[in-house]
Design an enzyme around this catalytic site. Structure first.
Site, PDB file in Angstrom:
ATOM      1  N   ASP A   1       0.849  -1.191   0.000  1.00  0.00           N
ATOM      2  CA  ASP A   1       0.000   0.000   0.000  1.00  0.00           C
ATOM      3  C   ASP A   1       0.894   1.253   0.000  1.00  0.00           C
ATOM      4  O   ASP A   1       1.799   1.370   0.843  1.00  0.00           O
ATOM      5  CB  ASP A   1      -0.862  -0.058   1.278  1.00  0.00           C
ATOM      6  CG  ASP A   1      -1.976   0.952   1.299  1.00  0.00           C
ATOM      7  OD1 ASP A   1      -2.422   1.389   0.225  1.00  0.00           O
ATOM      8  OD2 ASP A   1      -2.434   1.282   2.429  1.00  0.00           O
ATOM      9  N   HIS A   2       0.659   2.170  -0.924  1.00  0.00           N
ATOM     10  CA  HIS A   2       1.408   3.429  -0.992  1.00  0.00           C
ATOM     11  C   HIS A   2       2.924   3.262  -1.058  1.00  0.00           C
ATOM     12  O   HIS A   2       3.672   3.934  -0.320  1.00  0.00           O
ATOM     13  CB  HIS A   2       1.048   4.354   0.187  1.00  0.00           C
ATOM     14  CG  HIS A   2      -0.371   4.807   0.165  1.00  0.00           C
ATOM     15  ND1 HIS A   2      -0.840   5.747  -0.716  1.00  0.00           N
ATOM     16  CD2 HIS A   2      -1.448   4.410   0.886  1.00  0.00           C
ATOM     17  CE1 HIS A   2      -2.144   5.923  -0.533  1.00  0.00           C
ATOM     18  NE2 HIS A   2      -2.541   5.102   0.430  1.00  0.00           N
TER      19      HIS A   2
ATOM     20  N   ASP B   1       2.875   5.010  -5.527  1.00  0.00           N
ATOM     21  CA  ASP B   1       2.115   6.243  -5.323  1.00  0.00           C
ATOM     22  C   ASP B   1       2.974   7.449  -5.708  1.00  0.00           C
ATOM     23  O   ASP B   1       3.713   7.985  -4.883  1.00  0.00           O
ATOM     24  CB  ASP B   1       1.667   6.325  -3.855  1.00  0.00           C
ATOM     25  CG  ASP B   1       0.830   7.565  -3.594  1.00  0.00           C
ATOM     26  OD1 ASP B   1       0.669   8.388  -4.527  1.00  0.00           O
ATOM     27  OD2 ASP B   1       0.335   7.712  -2.465  1.00  0.00           O
TER      28      ASP B   1
ATOM     29  N   GLU C   1      -1.553   6.038  -8.980  1.00  0.00           N
ATOM     30  CA  GLU C   1      -2.503   7.017  -8.423  1.00  0.00           C
ATOM     31  C   GLU C   1      -2.393   8.353  -9.140  1.00  0.00           C
ATOM     32  O   GLU C   1      -1.299   8.848  -9.398  1.00  0.00           O
ATOM     33  CB  GLU C   1      -2.279   7.213  -6.911  1.00  0.00           C
ATOM     34  CG  GLU C   1      -3.248   8.247  -6.310  1.00  0.00           C
ATOM     35  CD  GLU C   1      -3.332   8.242  -4.782  1.00  0.00           C
ATOM     36  OE1 GLU C   1      -3.025   7.208  -4.167  1.00  0.00           O
ATOM     37  OE2 GLU C   1      -3.699   9.289  -4.227  1.00  0.00           O
TER      38      GLU C   1
ATOM     39  N   HIS D   1      -7.502   9.937   4.097  1.00  0.00           N
ATOM     40  CA  HIS D   1      -7.064   8.891   5.019  1.00  0.00           C
ATOM     41  C   HIS D   1      -7.360   9.258   6.468  1.00  0.00           C
ATOM     42  O   HIS D   1      -7.450  10.435   6.798  1.00  0.00           O
ATOM     43  CB  HIS D   1      -5.558   8.648   4.861  1.00  0.00           C
ATOM     44  CG  HIS D   1      -5.220   7.985   3.560  1.00  0.00           C
ATOM     45  ND1 HIS D   1      -4.676   8.665   2.504  1.00  0.00           N
ATOM     46  CD2 HIS D   1      -5.385   6.708   3.150  1.00  0.00           C
ATOM     47  CE1 HIS D   1      -4.513   7.819   1.490  1.00  0.00           C
ATOM     48  NE2 HIS D   1      -4.933   6.631   1.853  1.00  0.00           N
TER      49      HIS D   1
ATOM     50  N   GLY E   1      -8.992   5.636   1.406  1.00  0.00           N
ATOM     51  CA  GLY E   1      -9.633   6.466   2.426  1.00  0.00           C
ATOM     52  C   GLY E   1     -11.099   6.141   2.594  1.00  0.00           C
ATOM     53  O   GLY E   1     -11.933   7.030   2.779  1.00  0.00           O
ATOM     54  N   ALA E   2     -11.433   4.835   2.550  1.00  0.00           N
ATOM     55  CA  ALA E   2     -12.842   4.437   2.459  1.00  0.00           C
ATOM     56  C   ALA E   2     -13.411   3.876   3.762  1.00  0.00           C
ATOM     57  O   ALA E   2     -14.410   3.163   3.740  1.00  0.00           O
ATOM     58  CB  ALA E   2     -13.002   3.425   1.325  1.00  0.00           C
TER      59      ALA E   2
ATOM     60  N   ASP F   1      -8.520   0.717   6.406  1.00  0.00           N
ATOM     61  CA  ASP F   1      -7.525   0.565   7.463  1.00  0.00           C
ATOM     62  C   ASP F   1      -8.088   1.109   8.775  1.00  0.00           C
ATOM     63  O   ASP F   1      -8.161   0.415   9.793  1.00  0.00           O
ATOM     64  CB  ASP F   1      -6.242   1.309   7.072  1.00  0.00           C
ATOM     65  CG  ASP F   1      -5.100   1.059   8.051  1.00  0.00           C
ATOM     66  OD1 ASP F   1      -5.300   0.344   9.045  1.00  0.00           O
ATOM     67  OD2 ASP F   1      -3.995   1.596   7.826  1.00  0.00           O
TER      68      ASP F   1
HETATM   69  P1  13P Z   1      -8.847   4.690   5.718  1.00  0.00           P
HETATM   70  O1  13P Z   1      -7.939   5.524   6.566  1.00  0.00           O
HETATM   71  O2  13P Z   1     -10.092   5.412   5.359  1.00  0.00           O
HETATM   72  O3  13P Z   1      -9.133   3.352   6.297  1.00  0.00           O
HETATM   73  O4  13P Z   1      -8.076   4.440   4.312  1.00  0.00           O
HETATM   74  C1  13P Z   1      -7.111   3.428   4.206  1.00  0.00           C
HETATM   75  C2  13P Z   1      -6.344   3.493   2.943  1.00  0.00           C
HETATM   76  O5  13P Z   1      -6.689   4.167   1.990  1.00  0.00           O
HETATM   77  C3  13P Z   1      -5.141   2.671   2.859  1.00  0.00           C
HETATM   78  O6  13P Z   1      -4.443   2.877   1.677  1.00  0.00           O
HETATM   79  O1  G3H Z   2      -2.946   4.908   3.622  1.00  0.00           O
HETATM   80  C1  G3H Z   2      -2.428   4.748   4.708  1.00  0.00           C
HETATM   81  C2  G3H Z   2      -2.722   3.486   5.458  1.00  0.00           C
HETATM   82  O2  G3H Z   2      -3.849   3.679   6.280  1.00  0.00           O
HETATM   83  C3  G3H Z   2      -1.514   3.006   6.188  1.00  0.00           C
HETATM   84  O3  G3H Z   2      -1.224   3.770   7.305  1.00  0.00           O
HETATM   85  O4  G3H Z   2       1.233   4.243   7.120  1.00  0.00           O
HETATM   86  O5  G3H Z   2       0.065   4.353   9.328  1.00  0.00           O
HETATM   87  O6  G3H Z   2       0.473   2.147   8.219  1.00  0.00           O
HETATM   88  P1  G3H Z   2       0.223   3.626   8.040  1.00  0.00           P
HETATM   89 ZN    ZN Z   3      -4.519   4.845   0.905  1.00  0.00          ZN
END
Ligand code: 13P
Ligand code: G3H
Ligand code: ZN
Length: 326
Positions: free
Chosen positions: A96-97, A118, A148, A192, A229-230, A273
Site C-alpha cells: 500500500d502506498h 504512489d 494514483e 485517510h 480512504g474508504a 484501514d
Molecule cells: P482509511 O484511513 O479510510 O481506512 O483508508 C485506508 C487506505 O486508503 C489505505 O491505503
Molecule cells: O494509507 C495509509 C494506510 O492507512 C496506512 O497507514 O502508514 O500508518 O500504516 P500507516
Molecule cells: Zn490509501
C-alpha cells in the site's frame, strides 16, 4: 537482501482476475490493511466465512513494524490457514502506498503479488516515469501494479498532504496508456484516517464527487478503479473509545451508502484501514476497563480479533458486495 522467491510459491495470486470479475459483477474487492497476527487472522477468517476474494495490504510503515521476512511467512500461513478450511478464496498480498521503485522491487522479491506505486504527489510526467519503471519490473514477474492520480488529503504513510486535489479525468487515459498500470487510485473526496470531514453535530458529510468518477469511467470504460480512504469511521467504535478513556472528537468517515454506490461502479478495490484500527482499539479499551485484573494479551487481543471478524463480515456482505464472489 537475498532473493527469496516470488508470490506464486506462497499460494498468492495477483489482482488481475479479481478486478475483472469485480468490475463485471458490480462489487468491490476489499483491501484490508494489517500489521500483526490478529489482524491477519481476522481478515482471513472473515473472508473465508463470507467466501470473499481479499487483498491483504501492508504499508511501508507496517512492513518496518512487522519485518519483511516475517510478512512473507505470515502471508504464506494465511493462505494455508484458508486452504485447511477447504476454502479456495483468492488472496493477494499488496504493498500500500509504495513510494519508490526500490521498495516495490524489494516487496516483489519477498513475495508480494501486487504493489502500489504512489507518485500522486509528483509532477505528472515524473509520476508517469516512476510508475512505468515499476510496471516494467512488476509485469516481468506477473505482479500487478496500482498507480494514483490526484492527491488525497491526510497522511499517506510518510507522505502528508494538507489539501486534496481531485483526479483530473482528462489525464487518466494518457496515464493508463503510458504507464501500463493494472488499476488506478483516484481522488474524489475521501481522505485517510479517522477525521475525513469537518461537520457540525447535525450535519451530513459532503457527498463524494461521483461526477468525477463517472467522467473517468467514460474515458476508460471497464478499467479497474481503486478508492482509498474508504473507512466509515464506525460511530459505535468511536463512542466506545470515548467511553473507555479515549479522546476522538469529531471523527467522521464515508457513509456506507456512498461506498455501496462506488462498489457498484468501476471501483473494484476499496481500501479499509482506519475502521479496523478503531474496532481493535475500542475492544481493547472496553475489555481492559471491564476486566482490570486481566493481563493475558490473548484475552484482550482475542476480543479485538473477534470484533474485527464481525466488522469485515459486515463490510463484505452489506457494503462492498464481495461476499459469495470467491
Ligand atoms: P482509511 O484511513 O479510510 O481506512 O483508508 C485506508 C487506505 O486508503 C489505505 O491505503
Ligand atoms: O494509507 C495509509 C494506510 O492507512 C496506512 O497507514 O502508514 O500508518 O500504516 P500507516
Ligand atoms: Zn490509501
Amino acid at each position: 537482501m537475498s532473493r527469496q522467491g516470488y508470490y506464486q510459491e506462497l499460494g498468492l495470486v495477483n489482482t488481475r482476475d479479481m478486478f475483472h470479475k469485480a468490475v463485471r459483477g458490480g462489487y468491490a474487492v476489499p483491501a484490508y490493511n494489517f500489521n500483526n497476527l490478529e489482524q491477519l487472522q481476522a481478515i482471513i477468517s472473515a473472508c473465508v466465512e463470507t467466501a470473499s476474494p481479499v487483498i491483504v495490504q501492508v504499508s511501508k510503515g507496517a512492513r518496518s513494524y512487522a519485518n519483511e521476512t516475517m510478512l512473507r511467512y505470515m502471508a504464506m500461513g494465511a493462505v494455508q490457514m484458508a486452504r485447511e478450511t477447504g476454502s479456495q478464496i483468492p488472496i493477494a498480498l499488496h504493498l500500500d502506498h509504495g513510494d519508490s521503485f526500490e521498495l516495490c522491487q524489494a516487496c516483489i522479491e519477498s513475495g508480494f503479488s501486487s504493489v502500489m506505486i504512489d507518485g500522486s504527489h509528483l509532477a505528472y510526467e515524473d509520476n508517469i516515469a516512476l510508475t512505468r519503471k515499476v510496471v516494467e519490473f512488476a509485469h516481468h514477474h506477473e505482479v500487478t501494479v496500482e498507480g494514483e492520480l490526484g492527491v488525497l488529503a491526510g497522511i499517506e504513510d510518510e507522505v502528508q498532504a494538507e489539501h486534496s486535489t481531485y483526479t483530473r479525468p482528462e489525464e487518466v487515459e494518457d496515464f493508463v496508456a503510458r504507464t501500463g498500470v493494472d488499476s488506478l487510485a483516484i481522488s474524489i473526496g475521501t481522505s485517510h484516517g479517522a477525521y475525513k470531514f469537518k461537520v457540525g453535530p447535525d450535519e451530513e458529510p459532503p457527498p463524494l464527487r461521483f461526477d468525477i468518477l463517472y467522467e473517468i469511467e467514460k474515458r476508460i470504460p471497464g478499467f479497474p478503479i481503486v478508492l482509498h480512504g474508504a473507512s466509515s469511521v464506525v460511530p459505535e467504535y468511536v463512542d466506545l473509545i470515548n467511553l473507555y478513556g479515549g479522546r476522538m472528537e469529531g471523527a467522521v468517515g464515508v457513509s456506507e451508502a456512498q461506498l455501496r454506490q462506488a462498489a457498484a461502479s468501476s471501483v473494484c478495490k476499496i481500501n479499509i484501514d482506519s475502521d479496523g484500527r478503531l474496532a481493535v482499539t475500542a475492544k481493547i479499551r472496553e475489555y481492559l476497563a471491564r476486566h482490570p485484573e486481566e493481563f493475558d494479551p490473548r484475552k484482550y487481543l482475542g476480543a479485538a480479533r473477534s470484533e474485527l471478524v464481525a466488522l469485515i463480515r459486515h463490510k463484505n456482505q452489506n457494503v462492498l458486495g464481495s461476499a459469495g464472489q470467491a
